[in-house]
Structure formats: structure tokens, C-alpha cells
Design an enzyme around this catalytic site. Structure first.
Site, PDB file in Angstrom:
ATOM      1  N   GLU A 196       3.507   6.139  10.753  1.00 47.72           N
ATOM      2  CA  GLU A 196       2.253   5.391  10.828  1.00 47.72           C
ATOM      3  C   GLU A 196       2.214   4.517   9.597  1.00 47.72           C
ATOM      4  O   GLU A 196       2.291   5.021   8.476  1.00 47.72           O
ATOM      5  CB  GLU A 196       1.095   6.393  10.840  1.00 47.72           C
ATOM      6  N   CYS A 207      -6.321   4.372   6.766  1.00 48.75           N
ATOM      7  CA  CYS A 207      -5.477   3.557   7.651  1.00 48.75           C
ATOM      8  C   CYS A 207      -6.304   2.837   8.699  1.00 48.75           C
ATOM      9  O   CYS A 207      -5.865   1.856   9.270  1.00 48.75           O
ATOM     10  CB  CYS A 207      -4.420   4.429   8.304  1.00 48.75           C
TER      11      CYS A 207
HETATM   12  P1  NAP Z   1       4.814   4.692   0.296  1.00 45.62           P
HETATM   13  O1  NAP Z   1       5.266   3.940  -0.874  1.00 45.62           O
HETATM   14  O2  NAP Z   1       5.240   4.209   1.630  1.00 45.62           O
HETATM   15  O3  NAP Z   1       5.285   6.213   0.113  1.00 45.62           O
HETATM   16  C1  NAP Z   1       5.096   7.175   1.125  1.00 45.62           C
HETATM   17  C2  NAP Z   1       6.187   8.215   1.035  1.00 45.62           C
HETATM   18  O4  NAP Z   1       7.433   7.618   1.371  1.00 45.62           O
HETATM   19  C3  NAP Z   1       6.359   8.785  -0.369  1.00 45.62           C
HETATM   20  O5  NAP Z   1       6.663  10.145  -0.282  1.00 45.62           O
HETATM   21  C4  NAP Z   1       7.523   8.016  -0.919  1.00 45.62           C
HETATM   22  O6  NAP Z   1       8.235   8.760  -1.877  1.00 45.62           O
HETATM   23  C5  NAP Z   1       8.375   7.811   0.315  1.00 45.62           C
HETATM   24  N1  NAP Z   1       9.227   6.625   0.228  1.00 45.62           N
HETATM   25  C6  NAP Z   1       8.946   5.452  -0.370  1.00 45.62           C
HETATM   26  N2  NAP Z   1       9.985   4.595  -0.205  1.00 45.62           N
HETATM   27  C7  NAP Z   1      10.917   5.251   0.498  1.00 45.62           C
HETATM   28  C8  NAP Z   1      12.211   4.897   0.980  1.00 45.62           C
HETATM   29  N3  NAP Z   1      12.759   3.706   0.784  1.00 45.62           N
HETATM   30  N4  NAP Z   1      12.894   5.829   1.667  1.00 45.62           N
HETATM   31  C9  NAP Z   1      12.349   7.047   1.907  1.00 45.62           C
HETATM   32  N5  NAP Z   1      11.157   7.429   1.465  1.00 45.62           N
HETATM   33  C10 NAP Z   1      10.434   6.539   0.777  1.00 45.62           C
HETATM   34  O7  NAP Z   1       3.251   4.813   0.367  1.00 45.62           O
HETATM   35  P2  NAP Z   1       2.183   5.314  -0.716  1.00 45.62           P
HETATM   36  O8  NAP Z   1       2.809   5.438  -2.070  1.00 45.62           O
HETATM   37  O9  NAP Z   1       1.551   6.495  -0.168  1.00 45.62           O
HETATM   38  O10 NAP Z   1       1.161   4.143  -0.698  1.00 45.62           O
HETATM   39  C11 NAP Z   1       1.591   2.844  -0.998  1.00 45.62           C
HETATM   40  C12 NAP Z   1       1.211   1.907   0.121  1.00 45.62           C
HETATM   41  O11 NAP Z   1       1.391   2.503   1.426  1.00 45.62           O
HETATM   42  C13 NAP Z   1      -0.221   1.520   0.120  1.00 45.62           C
HETATM   43  O12 NAP Z   1      -0.476   0.501  -0.798  1.00 45.62           O
HETATM   44  C14 NAP Z   1      -0.440   1.113   1.551  1.00 45.62           C
HETATM   45  O13 NAP Z   1      -0.020  -0.208   1.754  1.00 45.62           O
HETATM   46  C15 NAP Z   1       0.435   2.009   2.342  1.00 45.62           C
HETATM   47  N6  NAP Z   1      -0.283   3.141   2.968  1.00 45.62           N
HETATM   48  C16 NAP Z   1      -0.673   3.025   4.249  1.00 45.62           C
HETATM   49  C17 NAP Z   1      -1.301   4.080   4.858  1.00 45.62           C
HETATM   50  C18 NAP Z   1      -1.715   3.995   6.285  1.00 45.62           C
HETATM   51  O14 NAP Z   1      -2.270   4.958   6.744  1.00 45.62           O
HETATM   52  N7  NAP Z   1      -1.474   2.932   6.985  1.00 45.62           N
HETATM   53  C19 NAP Z   1      -1.539   5.255   4.188  1.00 45.62           C
HETATM   54  C20 NAP Z   1      -1.120   5.364   2.869  1.00 45.62           C
HETATM   55  C21 NAP Z   1      -0.476   4.297   2.289  1.00 45.62           C
HETATM   56  P3  NAP Z   1       8.189   8.341  -3.430  1.00 45.62           P
HETATM   57  O15 NAP Z   1       6.759   8.277  -3.814  1.00 45.62           O
HETATM   58  O16 NAP Z   1       8.935   9.422  -4.089  1.00 45.62           O
HETATM   59  O17 NAP Z   1       8.863   7.006  -3.480  1.00 45.62           O
END
Ligand code: NAP
Length: 533
Positions: free
Chosen positions: A268, A305
Site C-alpha cells: 500500500e 494514507c
Molecule cells: P518508507 O521509506 O517507504 O519505509 C517503509 C519501510 O520500507 C521501512 O521499513 C523501510 O526500512 C523499508 N524500505 C525503505 N526503502 C526500502 C528499499 N529500497 N527496499 C526495501 N525496504 C525498504 O516509508 P516511511 O519511512 O514509513 O515513510 C516515508 C514516506 O512513506 C512518507 O513520507 C510517505 O510518503 C510514505 N508513506 C505512505 C503511507 C501510506 O499509507 N500511503 C504510510 C506511511 C508512509 P528503513 O527505514 O530501514 O529504510
């Protein structure tokens, strides 16, 4: 007083495992202060202990009888409730979310586990179908064919930053995978490591108390781009649940698709959740509507979200007055602390990019909050033509910001909506006077979104049997399912048919006498548990 001592280690098969790839720590986004203990990041060499344990647990866990299986989910709920106070304190410190919000989320977490337990107890998700043999059928006899769904195997779950309880370690993805009978390995979210560990021990205790194989659950700390990718590449992993950014979600989709045996990723990712205000809605209490919109945009600092990041408002005097009312409502708001400083920085960049586009102007803004992770909520405005022609205006800005787009006719709006990317939700505000216009738009909306609401707000997702929290890409990677509600179990099941197997060789739920007391489909007819064959 906390009763659970935080170890700063991963939990693999019930044991603490100290990683050797550096450390991270929780940070209080309200004060930027570091929270102990340090969390030891695993390297890829240590993952195989977890995937091997999950693989070993697959058969025994996947074949638990419904009452033992349901008891385990209930026990998880009980254990999470038992650490409620320390969990909420720690989650407040690690995320900046309010006590009220986290109390609701805590309740939702245990309630959803109990809801899944009730489904498991009934066993409908096992999908038993029986077409009995017809030996005398002409021109050919029909064999006995029986179908049931089995768990796909070990699932990796990436917890969400914005729901540290209800969509993280023991949240919706974990609950639905465990309800399907799949062992789960959680890649802990590094933005709330202590919260993750507290829940991790509550789940581990439930595994132990129910006498299950310890590989049923593991919680791993490490960098997503390192251990997250390695987990998804591991041949023993059979499916992935993810909530987060589009970049990370699509990176995982690529990894899963490139495996020798590709696996499904239920990610998601990003949605701007359009709200369509019809002319008739502006004959009602316009200030109340504007205030409710602003409350939905700014609640939980907009880090949901389903936050309505886009609102279509008719051109004309009434639409002008509504835009003014939105500006007024915003001016009374104050920025709330966001989950992490990087998320706040990313929000600021998103808003700056939005503000710098041609034909985009400020509708209204609140005051900044008490720290640098609490930027002022903002709504910008533009016209339909500009919105349609500029992709930059379609991007999710995770946080309290929205774009108000003025439209001339429903026919033009319909064309624009039809070209938008997939969304989790669409919301209509109207009275009966606009039903004909709504009937024009609904077929288009159905193609673009997972949930359609009338005269409400998309934030606040009910966990039930009928809920769809999904939608076409990029809202999710797989629009045919949901990540909230009991239908989410289906993501982690696979049907198997058994043709002409003697009773002794059939799995228990398919045998004569219906020993698991499941609802079955017999000859295409849904048959309650007491009328068995
Ligand atoms: P994120 O950067 O996507 O991280 C989510 C998870 O994925 C973390 O456990 C992260 O681990 C891991 N991850 C990141 N890059 C990866 C990769 N290349 N390969 C595998 N795993 C990876 O999201 P976030 O830190 O929770 O939030 C940042 C952004 O996500 C927000 O600014 C927003 O845009 C979006 N977000 C969207 C929703 C939604 O419901 N649509 C919800 C939350 C966040 P690490 O932290 O160890 O890198």
C-alpha cells in the site's frame, strides 16, 4: 513502571539475536532527543535463521485446528492489552502521536486480532468446496473433487511508520497473514523500534503460551534496503505485506518479480483521495463542511494514507465562498509534530514544489507547531485545466496539505478523474439534487478507487468484513484485494484441489463428517456446518 525490558535486539524464533551491522535508536520527534536502547541492525547473513525457522513452522502452524489457531490470535490480543500503558508511552515518545490517538489505535490492534480469531474459528476462509463423484454420469463419470485453501507459507511484513500499532508489528498485515496460517517475519520499522520490540515480545509470548513452533513469528531490525531486500529475495519467503512510500514499495515489487520464483507483494503506497464537492452540497452549512474538511486534512498531522489531499470544488460564487471558508478554518490550525524529521522535511519539499507550480496559489495556512517537525498545515488552489495538465499536482504529499481544484462542469471533471492514478478512496459531498451528476461519475470512480464514500471523510478506516482498503496502482500494488478487514486473509491463501483421494489421505477439513465444522460449498450450494457430507 515498564515491565518489559527492551533489549535492542531482533527476536528470532523466540530468542534475542544481536545484529552486527551497526545500530540505530528511537528519536523523540518532539524534542529530537535520542531514546535508548540502541537497536542492533542485522546483516544479511543472520536472516537465514529467521527464514529457516519460519519455513520449519509452516506445516504445523498451517494445519492447526480452528480453535487452537483462534486461541493464538486471542492470546496475542490479550498480551498486547497487558502492556498497554508502557506501549502507549513508548509509542508517544517515538512517534509524537497523541495519547488519545494511540489509545484508539491500541484498541483497534487488539480488536482486529480478535476479529480475525472469530473468522478463523468459523473457518470460512478455508474455502471448502466439494463436488462429489458422479460415477454414473454420461458420457463420462465425474471424479470426486474437493478444494480447500492452504496458507502460502512464510510472509514478510514491513510495518508502517504512521500506524506504529495497528499497521506495524502485530497490525493488519501480520494479523491477516497469521490468520491465514502463515508464519510471519516482521521487518521492524526503524522509526519506532521500542514500540516494535514491546509488541514483538507480546506476540512471542503468545507463541510460547500456545505451544506453537517458535518460527511462527520473528521481528528483525535492520536497514530496509539491505535486510528488507534480502528477505524478499529469500526463496523460503512466499509473500510480502508492505505499507509505506511508493519508492520502497515499487523497489520491493521489482525484487519479488525478479526472483526465480516470483512472489506477490501486497504494497500500500500512495493515494491523494479525491473529494468531490457538488454544487448542491454548498447550499448546506458551508462553514461546517470546510471545517470538517480541514479537520480531516490535519488530523494525525495528515499522516494517514486516506487523508483527502485533493478536493474538487465548483467554480462560481458558492465555490469562492467555500474556498474562503477553507482558508478561515485553516487559519485556526497549528502544526502537529510529524512522525520523524525526515518525514517533515519530505512534506516541506512536497509543499514547496506544489507552491512553485504555475497557476497554483495559497488558499490558506495554519501556524507552525512547537518544533521543527511540526510545519504549518496548508491548502493550495488551482483550476481543473492546470491540474489535469500538470503531473506534479497529482503527487501525494504525506502530511497536512491539500490541493483545492475548481471545476466548471461535471463532464470535464469526469474526464479528469478517469485519467487519474489509482486511489484508495473517493468521497462525494452532495444532496439529492446532485444524484444525476453523481450517477455519471460513479462508474468512472469505481474504475479508479477502492472505496467510495458519500457525505463523510475518508480518514478513519473501519476494520470489518466489508471494508476495502485498496485500489489500483499506485494506491496499492494489487487492486484486487484489501489490507484492512477480514478479506485481507485471502491474500495469503492458495486453493488446492484433491481429486479422488481416499478419506484417509484427505486433509481433515475435507473429510466425511466435516470434522472442523466448516461452512462448505457442496455442489455449488453454501451448506452450513451441521448438514455435512
Ligand atoms: P518508507 O521509506 O517507504 O519505509 C517503509 C519501510 O520500507 C521501512 O521499513 C523501510 O526500512 C523499508 N524500505 C525503505 N526503502 C526500502 C528499499 N529500497 N527496499 C526495501 N525496504 C525498504 O516509508 P516511511 O519511512 O514509513 O515513510 C516515508 C514516506 O512513506 C512518507 O513520507 C510517505 O510518503 C510514505 N508513506 C505512505 C503511507 C501510506 O499509507 N500511503 C504510510 C506511511 C508512509 P528503513 O527505514 O530501514 O529504510
Amino acid at each position: 513502571m515498564p515491565t518489559t525490558e527492551l533489549t535492542g535486539c531482533s527476536i528470532i524464533g523466540g530468542e534475542t539475536v544481536r545484529g552486527g551491522a551497526g545500530t540505530i535508536h528511537g528519536v523523540d520527534p518532539r524534542t529530537s532527543s535520542v531514546l535508548g536502547p540502541s537497536y542492533h541492525q542485522l546483516g544479511t547473513d543472520q536472516l537465514r535463521i529467521a527464514t529457516a525457522a519460519a519455513h520449519e513452522a509452516t506445516s504445523s502452524f498451517g494445519n492447526l485446528d480452528p480453535s487452537e489457531h483462534a486461541q493464538f490470535l486471542d492470546k496475542m490480543a490479550e498480551n498486547i492489552e497487558a502492556v498497554r500503558d508502557e506501549l502507549i508511552e513508548r509509542a508517544m515518545a517515538e512517534t509524537g502521536l497523541s495519547r488519545d490517538r494511540l489509545q484508539v489505535e491500541h484498541r483497534r490492534t487488539s480488536n482486529q486480532l480478535r476479529l480475525f480469531a472469530s473468522v478463523v474459528r468459523r473457518g470460512d476462509h478455508r474455502g471448502v468446496r466439494i463436488d462429489p463423484a458422479l460415477p454414473d454420469r454420461e458420457p463420462l463419470p465425474r471424479p470426486d473433487i474437493r478444494q480447500r485453501k492452504i496458507p502460502v507459507g512464510p510472509v514478510v511484513v514491513f510495518g508502517a511508520s504512521n500506524f506504529p500499532l495497528a499497521f506495524s508489528t502485530a497490525g493488519g498485515d501480520t494479523a491477516s497473514a497469521l490468520a491465514a496460517g502463515c508464519p510471519v517475519i516482521v521487518k521492524a520499522h526503524n522509526a519506532h523500534p521500542g514500540t516494535g520490540e514491546l509488541v514483538g515480545w507480546a506476540v512471542t509470548k503468545a507463541v510460547q503460551e500456545c505451544g506453537l513452533h517458535p518460527g511462527v513469528f520473528s521481528l528483525l531490525y535492520g536497514a530496509g534496503s539491505v535486510i528488507g531486500q534480502a528477505l524478499v529475495s529469500d526463496p523460503l519467503i512466499k509473500a510480502v505485506g508492505f505499507t509505506g512510500s511508493r519508492d520502497a514499495g515499487t523497489a520491493l515489487m521489482r525484487t519479488a518479480a525478479q526472483r526465480t520464483e516470483p512472489i506477490p507483494v501486497y504494497a500500500e503506497m500512495s493515494s491523494i483521495n479525491p473529494v468531490i464537492v457538488f454544487d448542491s452540497a454548498l447550499d448546506e452549512d458551508m462553514d461546517a463542511l470546510a471545517q470538517a474538511f480541514v479537520a480531516s486534512v490535519t488530523g494525525s498531522s495528515g499522516q494517514l494514507c486516506t487523508v483527502p489531499g485533493l478536493i474538487f470544488v465548483p467554480e462560481g460564487i458558492k465555490g469562492d465562498a467555500f474556498a474562503t471558508a477553507v482558508g478561515r478554518a485553516l487559519s485556526t490550525t497549528t502544526g502537529q509534530t510529524m512522525l520523524t524529521e525526515p518525514i517533515a522535511t519530505s512534506w516541506t519539499h512536497g509543499v514547496e514544489t506544489l507552491a512553485s507550480q504555475d497557476n497554483v496559489s495559497l488558499v490558506g495556512q495554519g501556524e507552525p507547531g512547537p518544533n521543527k517537525a511540526a510545519p504549518a498545515p496548508a491548502v493550495y488552489g488551482t483550476d481543473l485545466g492546470t491540474f489535469t495538465g500538470n503531473e506534479a499536482l497529482h503527487r501525494e504529499i504525506f502530511g497536512a496539505a491539500a490541493l483545492l481544484v475548481r471545476y466548471g462542469s461535471v463532464a470535464e471533471l469526469k474526464e479528469t478523474v478517469a485519467r487519474m492514478e489509482g486511489q484508495l478512496t473517493a468521497t462525494l459531498h452532495l444532496t439529492e439534487a446532485s444524484y444525476d451528476d453523481a450517477l455519471e461519475l460513479l462508474p468512472v470512480l469505481e474504475q479508479r478507487v477502492g472505496r467510495i464514500l458519500v457525505n463523510g471523510w475518508p480518514t478513519g478506516v473501519e476494520v470489518g468484513h466489508a471494508m476495502v482498503h485498496g485500489g489500483p496502482f499506485p494506491a496499492t500494488s494489487e487492486g484486487r484485494t484489501t489490507s484492512v478487514g477480514t478479506f485481507a486473509i485471502e491474500r495469503f491463501l492458495r486453493p488446492v484441489a484433491y481429486q479422488n483421494l481416499p478419506q484417509e489421505l484427505l486433509p481433515e477439513p475435507l473429510r466425511h463428517g466435516n470434522p472442523w465444522h466448516l461452512t462448505q460449498m457442496i455442489e455449488g450450494v453454501i451448506t452450513p456446518p451441521d448438514s455435512h457430507r
